[in-house]
Write an enzyme that holds these catalytic residues in place. Structure first.
Site, mmCIF file in Angstrom:
data_model
loop_
_atom_site.group_PDB
_atom_site.id
_atom_site.type_symbol
_atom_site.label_atom_id
_atom_site.label_comp_id
_atom_site.label_asym_id
_atom_site.label_seq_id
_atom_site.Cartn_x
_atom_site.Cartn_y
_atom_site.Cartn_z
ATOM 1 C CE1 TYR A 1 -3.644 -2.348 -0.194
ATOM 2 C CE2 TYR A 1 -4.738 -0.566 1.349
ATOM 3 C CZ TYR A 1 -4.789 -1.611 0.540
ATOM 4 O OH TYR A 1 -6.134 -2.344 0.391
ATOM 5 C CE LYS B 1 2.940 -17.575 1.385
ATOM 6 N NZ LYS B 1 2.641 -18.952 1.581
ATOM 7 C CG ASP C 1 0.118 -20.354 3.342
ATOM 8 O OD1 ASP C 1 1.042 -19.688 4.205
ATOM 9 O OD2 ASP C 1 0.650 -21.136 2.516
ATOM 10 C CG ASP D 1 -6.950 -5.201 2.439
ATOM 11 O OD1 ASP D 1 -8.106 -5.054 2.943
ATOM 12 O OD2 ASP D 1 -6.839 -5.147 1.230
#
Ligand code: NAP
Length: 410
Positions: free
Chosen positions: A155, A222, A276, A300
């Site tokens: 972002y 991640k 995940d 998000d």
């Protein structure tokens, strides 16, 4: 210094603490589309709760501010300087949704506000209110507060279109200097993540956990793939916690090695999960999680996924918080097709108002709001979005729903 004004006093911020007078001036942006409808119901509920909780000793002095389409019509600017100046002075504001102007170079007014005030933490509490239609067997098992980094990661706005001079120049640099395999003609974006930006977000999550009796902060990343950005986010978090919260925070490893897996009351457990896997965990074992600290994009996705688990965005509250400025907001958009129909659910903005009252230390009023909303939902007289999924649900208007919440305050 507290500045007196005719209607109220300004909130001040010194040594990292907000000083809230009994009659604080708080900025209110009704917003576009359904914004005025939900703000009107929200104001009624918040004023009633404060009146009831403090018997007239406390009162919020709302100052109405314009942004979005209303501001553009009035001033020719979507985010007028006067509004930005007012929020800077007031320190706490609440806003309805703003439509994203089409064309004209503004990506989103919300993103612009976050960047302007360096509101680095997007905070979304997600819990279940009994009676809200939802897709889960045990929706009440989820009760998390998500701290999502707001200013970095994808972002940051560092991206360039395919074929642009900037993308070509950056592509050339990457190919020539770093031997990176980037196809000519690619669109390019950059994902910056800094130690400072990551640590302050994780610090805010840990402080929240300490101040609100939560027992765990989970960093969601991640880092197995993006080692130097998301992996570092997590490592910086551990380093910061070790340096700054040595007596309050233990890691998950220490829980096993030093405490034989028994949670020592009063300590916050800091752990991490790969993003995940975390989506699975929150569906399968939601009760094991508490406060989540995430980089921008993970947060998000997770925020909306969690909101869906407890019945959707219609009643999900949120806030964007920096050091000394906090803006509370509905998490849904302007739903333009319902604008002015007095139809939609004001719950998201009302619960954002409850968050604001808690943030101000006016927890008695916050609790009144939450309990009254819960009672009203159980009474099954609700707005269309809930009524259409609720057995025996009776549809009422946005303003009537607000009035029922006020009546339910005891
Ligand atoms: P949206 O405004 O959130 O509306 C999508 C759908 O969500 C609505 O049609 C409605 O569903 C449901 N919904 C939203 N708010 C509701 C409420 N309070 N009560 C009941 N149902 C509600 O999303 P959008 O249509 O994608 O976006 C419209 C505009 O809002 C865009 O300009 C976007 O940029 C802006 N936006 C602003 C913010 C913000 O200011 N924070 C956030 C997101 C989007 P049904 O049709 O099923 O009834």
């Amino acid at each position: 210094m507290t500045t007196k004004n005719l209607q109220g006093e300004f909130i001040t911020f010194t040594d990292g603490e907000y000083n809230i007078p009994d009659n604080p001036i708080v900025g209110a942006i009704a917003g576009d589309g359904i914004g005025p409808d939900i703000w009107s119901a929200t104001k009624m509920v918040l004023d009633a709760a404060v009146e009831k909780a403090y018997a007239g000793k406390r009162k919020i002095c709302w100052q109405s501010l314009v942004a979005g389409e209303a501001a553009f019509a009035e001033t020719g600017a979507y985010l007028p300087e006067t509004t930005l100046e007012a929020i800077k002075k007031q320190r706490i504001a609440i806003k309805g949704p703003l439509s994203t102007p089409t064309g004209g170079g503004i990506r989103s007014l919300n993103v612009a506000l976050r960047h302007h005030f360096d509101l680095y933490a997007c905070i979304r509490p997600v819990r279940y209110y009994e009676g809200v239609p939802n897709p889960m067997k045990r929706p009440g098992d989820l009760d998390v507060v998500i701290f999502r980094e707001n200013t970095e990661d994808v972002y940051a706005g560092l991206e360039w279109p395919a074929g642009s001079d900037e993308a070509e120049a950056l592509g050339d640099y990457l190919r020539e200097k770093l031997q990176a395999k980037v196809r000519p003609g690619s669109a390019l974006g950059i994902k910056p993540m800094s130690p400072e930006g990551s640590k302050r977000l994780i610090r805010a999550a840990i402080e929240y956990a300490i101040n609100n009796g939560r027992r765990m902060v989970t960093m969601v990343h991640k880092g197995n793939i993006m080692k130097f950005t998301e992996g570092a986010f997590c490592q910086w978090g551990y380093d910061m916690a070790k340096a700054e919260f040595p007596d309050q925070v233990i890691t998950e490893d220490e829980l096993v090695t030093k405490y034989q897996g028994e949670w020592p009351p009063g300590k916050i457990i800091l752990n991490d999960r790969i993003a995940d896997a975390m989506f699975q965990q929150l569906l399968l074992r939601p009760s094991e999680y508490d406060v989540l600290a995430t980089p921008n994009l993970n947060g998000d996705y997770l925020s909306d996924a969690c909101a869906a688990q407890v019945g959707g965005l219609g009643i999900a509250p949120g806030a964007n918080v920096g050091d000394g400025i906090a803006i509370f907001e509905a998490t849904h958009g302007t739903a333009p097709k319902y604008a002015g129909l007095d139809k939609v659910n004001p719950g998201s903005l009302i619960l954002s108002g409850k968050m604001m009252l808690d943030f101000m230390g006016w927890n008695e009023a916050g609790e009144l709001v939450e309990k009254a909303l819960q009672k009203t939902i159980l009474g099954r007289q609700v707005t269309y979005d809930l009524a259409r999924q609720m057995e025996g649900g009776e549809e009422v208007s946005c303003s009537t729903f607000g009035k029922l919440i006020v009546e339910a305050m005891v």
